[in-house]
Design a protein around this motif. Structure first.
Motif, mmCIF file in Angstrom:
data_model
loop_
_atom_site.group_PDB
_atom_site.id
_atom_site.type_symbol
_atom_site.label_atom_id
_atom_site.label_comp_id
_atom_site.label_asym_id
_atom_site.label_seq_id
_atom_site.Cartn_x
_atom_site.Cartn_y
_atom_site.Cartn_z
ATOM 1 N N VAL A 178 9.481 25.023 -23.795
ATOM 2 C CA VAL A 178 9.943 26.359 -24.213
ATOM 3 C C VAL A 178 11.221 26.708 -23.451
ATOM 4 O O VAL A 178 11.566 26.073 -22.448
ATOM 5 C CB VAL A 178 8.889 27.457 -23.899
ATOM 6 N N ASP A 179 11.887 27.754 -23.939
ATOM 7 C CA ASP A 179 13.026 28.326 -23.204
ATOM 8 C C ASP A 179 12.616 29.617 -22.510
ATOM 9 O O ASP A 179 13.199 30.013 -21.508
ATOM 10 C CB ASP A 179 14.164 28.649 -24.176
ATOM 11 N N LEU A 180 11.633 30.276 -23.118
ATOM 12 C CA LEU A 180 11.198 31.582 -22.612
ATOM 13 C C LEU A 180 9.688 31.559 -22.447
ATOM 14 O O LEU A 180 8.972 30.993 -23.284
ATOM 15 C CB LEU A 180 11.581 32.675 -23.617
ATOM 16 N N ILE A 181 9.198 32.181 -21.361
ATOM 17 C CA ILE A 181 7.757 32.193 -21.095
ATOM 18 C C ILE A 181 7.167 33.403 -21.810
ATOM 19 O O ILE A 181 7.378 34.553 -21.400
ATOM 20 C CB ILE A 181 7.468 32.313 -19.580
ATOM 21 N N GLY A 182 6.432 33.132 -22.868
ATOM 22 C CA GLY A 182 5.820 34.221 -23.629
ATOM 23 C C GLY A 182 4.550 34.695 -22.950
ATOM 24 O O GLY A 182 3.789 33.891 -22.404
ATOM 25 N N ALA A 183 4.318 35.997 -22.972
ATOM 26 C CA ALA A 183 3.093 36.529 -22.374
ATOM 27 C C ALA A 183 2.722 37.836 -23.038
ATOM 28 O O ALA A 183 3.577 38.686 -23.254
ATOM 29 C CB ALA A 183 3.274 36.761 -20.878
ATOM 30 N N ALA A 184 1.461 37.958 -23.346
ATOM 31 C CA ALA A 184 0.910 39.256 -23.731
ATOM 32 C C ALA A 184 -0.047 39.651 -22.606
ATOM 33 O O ALA A 184 0.274 40.499 -21.779
ATOM 34 C CB ALA A 184 0.208 39.184 -25.075
ATOM 35 N N ARG A 185 -1.191 38.943 -22.513
ATOM 36 C CA ARG A 185 -2.207 39.343 -21.544
ATOM 37 C C ARG A 185 -1.724 39.311 -20.081
ATOM 38 O O ARG A 185 -1.981 40.259 -19.340
ATOM 39 C CB ARG A 185 -3.474 38.503 -21.756
ATOM 40 N N PRO A 186 -0.995 38.242 -19.661
ATOM 41 C CA PRO A 186 -0.529 38.289 -18.262
ATOM 42 C C PRO A 186 0.378 39.484 -17.974
ATOM 43 O O PRO A 186 0.438 39.974 -16.850
ATOM 44 C CB PRO A 186 0.239 36.959 -18.118
ATOM 45 N N SER A 187 1.059 39.978 -19.017
ATOM 46 C CA SER A 187 1.943 41.132 -18.805
ATOM 47 C C SER A 187 1.159 42.436 -18.798
ATOM 48 O O SER A 187 1.658 43.463 -18.335
ATOM 49 C CB SER A 187 3.020 41.183 -19.893
ATOM 50 N N ILE A 188 -0.047 42.410 -19.342
ATOM 51 C CA ILE A 188 -0.908 43.604 -19.304
ATOM 52 C C ILE A 188 -1.600 43.655 -17.932
ATOM 53 O O ILE A 188 -1.595 44.678 -17.251
ATOM 54 C CB ILE A 188 -1.970 43.547 -20.429
ATOM 55 N N ALA A 189 -2.168 42.515 -17.550
ATOM 56 C CA ALA A 189 -2.885 42.471 -16.267
ATOM 57 C C ALA A 189 -1.933 42.740 -15.105
ATOM 58 O O ALA A 189 -2.302 43.376 -14.120
ATOM 59 C CB ALA A 189 -3.558 41.114 -16.090
ATOM 60 N N ASP A 190 -0.701 42.240 -15.221
ATOM 61 C CA ASP A 190 0.284 42.538 -14.177
ATOM 62 C C ASP A 190 1.663 42.777 -14.770
ATOM 63 O O ASP A 190 2.456 41.844 -14.939
ATOM 64 C CB ASP A 190 0.362 41.426 -13.132
ATOM 65 N N PRO A 191 1.972 44.039 -15.089
ATOM 66 C CA PRO A 191 3.289 44.333 -15.656
ATOM 67 C C PRO A 191 4.425 43.959 -14.698
ATOM 68 O O PRO A 191 5.564 43.804 -15.118
ATOM 69 C CB PRO A 191 3.256 45.851 -15.882
ATOM 70 N N PHE A 192 4.121 43.810 -13.406
ATOM 71 C CA PHE A 192 5.164 43.484 -12.426
ATOM 72 C C PHE A 192 5.182 42.004 -12.067
ATOM 73 O O PHE A 192 5.768 41.619 -11.056
ATOM 74 C CB PHE A 192 4.992 44.358 -11.170
ATOM 75 N N LEU A 193 4.592 41.170 -12.886
ATOM 76 C CA LEU A 193 4.541 39.727 -12.594
ATOM 77 C C LEU A 193 5.946 39.134 -12.348
ATOM 78 O O LEU A 193 6.159 38.470 -11.336
ATOM 79 C CB LEU A 193 3.799 39.017 -13.728
ATOM 80 N N PRO A 194 6.947 39.396 -13.232
ATOM 81 C CA PRO A 194 8.260 38.806 -12.956
ATOM 82 C C PRO A 194 8.863 39.288 -11.639
ATOM 83 O O PRO A 194 9.407 38.493 -10.866
ATOM 84 C CB PRO A 194 9.116 39.275 -14.139
ATOM 85 N N ARG A 195 8.751 40.581 -11.387
ATOM 86 C CA ARG A 195 9.308 41.130 -10.137
ATOM 87 C C ARG A 195 8.668 40.484 -8.913
ATOM 88 O O ARG A 195 9.319 40.221 -7.905
ATOM 89 C CB ARG A 195 8.999 42.608 -10.046
ATOM 90 N N LYS A 196 7.362 40.276 -8.997
ATOM 91 C CA LYS A 196 6.654 39.707 -7.850
ATOM 92 C C LYS A 196 7.110 38.278 -7.593
ATOM 93 O O LYS A 196 7.239 37.850 -6.450
ATOM 94 C CB LYS A 196 5.138 39.791 -8.059
ATOM 95 N N ILE A 197 7.364 37.544 -8.684
ATOM 96 C CA ILE A 197 7.876 36.177 -8.502
ATOM 97 C C ILE A 197 9.287 36.259 -7.910
ATOM 98 O O ILE A 197 9.628 35.544 -6.965
ATOM 99 C CB ILE A 197 7.884 35.408 -9.842
ATOM 100 N N GLU A 198 10.086 37.157 -8.447
ATOM 101 C CA GLU A 198 11.476 37.287 -7.999
ATOM 102 C C GLU A 198 11.544 37.658 -6.519
ATOM 103 O O GLU A 198 12.417 37.205 -5.779
ATOM 104 C CB GLU A 198 12.181 38.364 -8.836
ATOM 105 N N GLU A 199 10.598 38.482 -6.084
ATOM 106 C CA GLU A 199 10.625 38.945 -4.690
ATOM 107 C C GLU A 199 9.802 38.042 -3.774
ATOM 108 O O GLU A 199 9.549 38.391 -2.621
ATOM 109 C CB GLU A 199 10.103 40.389 -4.627
ATOM 110 N N GLY A 200 9.358 36.906 -4.294
ATOM 111 C CA GLY A 200 8.606 35.965 -3.462
ATOM 112 C C GLY A 200 7.225 36.475 -3.087
ATOM 113 O O GLY A 200 6.670 36.108 -2.052
ATOM 114 N N ARG A 201 6.650 37.334 -3.922
ATOM 115 C CA ARG A 201 5.334 37.919 -3.605
ATOM 116 C C ARG A 201 4.263 37.325 -4.518
ATOM 117 O O ARG A 201 3.525 38.047 -5.197
ATOM 118 C CB ARG A 201 5.410 39.438 -3.783
ATOM 119 N N ILE A 202 4.152 36.016 -4.501
ATOM 120 C CA ILE A 202 3.237 35.330 -5.415
ATOM 121 C C ILE A 202 1.797 35.787 -5.184
ATOM 122 O O ILE A 202 1.024 35.953 -6.123
ATOM 123 C CB ILE A 202 3.335 33.789 -5.229
ATOM 124 N N ASP A 203 1.443 36.022 -3.899
ATOM 125 C CA ASP A 203 0.063 36.441 -3.570
ATOM 126 C C ASP A 203 -0.294 37.782 -4.189
ATOM 127 O O ASP A 203 -1.470 38.134 -4.276
ATOM 128 C CB ASP A 203 -0.079 36.677 -2.057
#
Ligand code: ADP
Ligand code: SF4
Length: 695
Positions: free
Chosen positions: A313-338
């Motif tokens: 893929v070129d883009l990571i599609g998400a429905a449920r992961p974006s509901i469970a954590d709307p801040f998932l991309p930000r957390k990855i960007e800020e190195g807050r994987i935990d």
């Protein structure tokens, strides 16, 4: 904290036709049961995802015309200009955080119930309609031309509102062009039937029309189910599904691909692991140069990176992961994987689309509450007093209450009588297919360990007399519930004869791994997942298992989570005998008597063990004792009951209840009936409200 450079690739911009998304995090269209009925709630729900870093945020199905009317379930509409203001709220809210806003234009064809509009459902060829007593009529050339015209008009409206991406929808057996593509539905003999070029004609025309109408202003995306997911009985990703993508490869600006059958696309974690659709969708990037997005309940950034590097893929599609954590991309960007709150794949979110009422999530209690209660998934208000709080019970409710109160800055002690935290979410996670339920506990335990103001006491069973010795000002009781053995439920208003024998047990014994002797009868009068899961577990152990239910089918509530077919299939495959529409009347030493709900005819089933999955009663003895103590004047402390101890329900209900006490304890007189009647939460103005206020 900066992110690991190996995740850089996830934050690269991607060009989609005339638009560019800032990163590769793409919230695919997904339902909310809010939509057109609650435009403010929808706008805030989507805005928070944009704030959380999603580069693209889409609507749910957005109907183009009254002949595609999804009422009474939610969904969006662009039937006319009157529908623009509601969706404009969402577009502005999403774009202000730098995300692209997408609109999934849809004609549902045969799947449109049209209950409100009273238009007749139509599609490629006639067939009985779903869930409404009607025969879907065959579309003639005029109908096809009308649909094209309506789609163009809706695309113009979407463009005028300000959407960046506009969809042509042909997936989930819910998009009209998808109906034309499958031979199972399309029996036409004109230029829209027969060979695949003909069956894909409507999809081609809708893409061309949309490009022509708005293509210089907006990106045009296609959502296409590349495989029906039923083997040779339907089209496959190596046959006609692939052929469609090859034929139309360069026409749209983006391919959003999945499995056509919605039940397979939205599989729960019980039946499918992360990335289960990859074998179906992997070919798409090989046959188009346009960006490709696909879903798979992805929550691990490493997995996301490998998907891109491996050219899936070129883009990571998400429905449920974006509901469970709307801040998932930000957390990855800020190195807050935990800090990522991973989706558990339970489909509570999806079930609300079918049941109505508004989206909710097991992991994220703020889902659907962003606007009406003002709850943000990452921010809580600071504490408003110096209360010292004791939370009793470390299940989902107690963990969430402790976390919310702790984040607010309160001094919290959490007491758990057992030697583990997580309560039923951890216990149930040992059952077949439910291992992800642990995430409810794991996320919260991980977060609690970061809070210096929360002390956790394990192996600490609290009695009412203990509490007076300490100086807590607030006690939150989260002691859960216990399964009853007596068989009272929807079918039986009185205890079943013979219920008090030792071979009549409840699910906790099975979960705890007690030795069980067969034959086993599981009496499921709850109708949710547990009866079926226990049947599966015991059958896999080699026991003779009968799942007996007064409902007309096993686990009937799972039709809302899209698991109906898979549950049936699984239970039959592992050898569980299904006895439906019969209720338990008597339990003997080695057999049970059951009666048909309709005729009253009695039959007998062999049963050396009977497992009752019926009622749960709150563990509220401690609560009552504490309330007796606080009957003193002035009371030493206030007491709140949450989760199953207040009212047994789902894990989602327990988490929500824990979160709510954490937010509202010092703001709202909880349980104050007048408050609840006057102002339970903000509502989008209904026609009645407008009349009442003279607007
Ligand atoms: P919920 O879903 O409402 O959180 P659970 O049954 O999952 O309910 O969790 C309840 C938790 O409360 C369990 O972990 C249980 O061990 C704990 N518990 C029950 N009674 C007490 C008590 N008196 N003191 C401390 N912990 C308790
Ligand atoms: Fe995931 Fe369940 Fe939340 Fe849906 S409700 S997003 S499946 S955790």
């Amino acid at each position: 904290m900066a992110h690991d450079p190996r995740y850089d690739i996830l934050f690269e911009p991607v060009k989609i036709g005339p638009k560019t998304t800032k990163n590769r995090f793409y919230q695919v269209p997904h339902c909310t049961a809010l939509g057109t009925y609650s435009p403010h709630a929808t706008a805030k729900f989507r805005e928070i995802k944009a704030e959380g870093g999603w580069g693209v945020v889409n609507t749910e199905l957005c109907m183009i015309h009254p002949s595609s009317d999804s009422s009474p379930s939610g969904g969006e509409r662009l039937w006319s200009d009157d529908d623009k203001p509601g969706l404009r709220l969402m577009v502005e809210a999403v774009q202000k955080h730098g995300a692209l806003a997408g609109c999934e234009l849809t004609h549902q064809g045969a799947l449109a119930g049209n209950r409100m509009s009273r238009e007749r459902p139509m599609s490629a060829s006639p067939r009985p309609a779903m869930d409404v007593p009607a025969i879907v009529r065959q579309m003639d050339k005029q109908d096809i031309s009308d649909v094209r015209k309506w789609h163009r008009a809706a695309a113009r409206r979407a463009r005028d509102i300000g959407f960046d991406i506009v969809y042509v929808y042909a997936s989930h057996m819910m998009g009209l062009p998808g109906d034309f593509i499958t031979e199972r539905v399309n029996r036409r003999t004109d230029e829209y039937g027969g060979v695949i070029e003909n069956r894909a004609r409507l999809l081609r025309e809708l893409i061309e029309d949309t490009k022509d109408e708005i293509g210089s202003d907006c990106a045009v995306a296609v959502r296409f189910g590349v495989d029906e997911g039923i083997g040779d009985a339907g089209y496959t990703c190596s046959g006609d599904g692939r052929r469609v993508v090859e034929m139309l490869a360069e026409l749209p600006d983006l391919w959003d691909v999945n499995v056509q059958n919605i039940n397979l696309d939205v599989m729960t974690a019980r039946f499918a692991d992360e990335g289960w659709q990859e074998p179906f969708t992997a070919f798409v990037k090989q046959v188009t140069t346009k960006p490709v997005v696909a879903v798979g309940r992805y929550t691990s950034p490493d997995r996301m990176v490998s998907l891109i590097k491996n050219g899936l893929v070129d883009l990571i599609g998400a429905a449920r992961p974006s509901i469970a954590d709307p801040f998932l991309p930000r957390k990855i960007e800020e190195g807050r994987i935990d800090d990522i709150r991973e989706c558990i794949g339970c489909n509570t979110c999806l079930s609300m689309q079918y049941m109505g009422g508004g989206i909710r999530c097991t992991q994220n209690p703020t889902t659907g509450e962003e606007w009406r209660r003002g709850w943000h998934p990452e921010r809580v208000p600071a504490k408003m007093s110096d209360e010292r709080i004791l939370v009793i019970g470390g299940g989902p409710a107690g963990l969430e209450a402790s976390l919310t109160l702790g984040r607010r800055g309160y001094s919290v002690a959490l007491s758990e009588r057992s030697n583990f935290l997580g309560g039923r979410s951890v216990l149930e996670s040992t059952l077949p297919g439910l291992s992800t339920y642990r995430r409810v506990a794991d996320y919260r335990i991980g977060q609690l360990h970061k809070l210096a103001n929360v002390d956790i006491y394990m192996g600490s069973e609290i009695q009412a007399s203990d509490v007076s010795d300490f100086d807590f000002t607030t006690i939150v009781v989260a002691t859960g519930s216990t399964w009853d053995r007596d068989g009272i439920g929807k079918a039986n208003r009185f205890p079943v004869n013979g219920w008090d024998q030792s071979h009549v047990i409840t699910p906790d014994k099975v979960i705890a791994g007690h030795a069980i002797e067969g034959p086993v009868v599981i009496y499921d009068d709850e109708g949710y997942y547990l009866g079926g899961v226990i049947a599966e577990k015991l059958a896999k152990q080699g026991l003779d298992v009968t799942l007996l239910t007064p409902d007309p089918e096993p686990s009937p509530l799972l039709k809302y989570t899209s698991e109906r077919e898979t549950v049936h299939q699984t239970l039959l495959n592992v050898g569980v005998k299904l006895v439906t529409a019969k209720h338990l009347v008597e339990i003997g030493a080695e057999e049970v008597e059951v009666r048909c709900n309709y005729t009253g005819q009695a039959t007998r089933l062999p049963a050396v063990t009977v497992v009752m999955v019926c009622l749960r009663s709150p563990n509220d003895g401690l609560l009552h004792d504490l309330r007796t103590v606080t009957a003193d004047t002035p009371p030493k402390f206030s007491v709140h009951a949450i989760g199953d101890c207040f009212a047994p329900g789902t894990i989602a209900d327990a988490v929500h209840s824990g979160h709510r006490v954490g937010r509202e304890m010092d703001q709202t007189p909880i349980g104050d009936i007048n408050y609840l009647i006057e102002k339970p939460f903000v509502r989008d103005a209904t026609a009645w409200d407008r009349l009442a206020s003279g607007r």
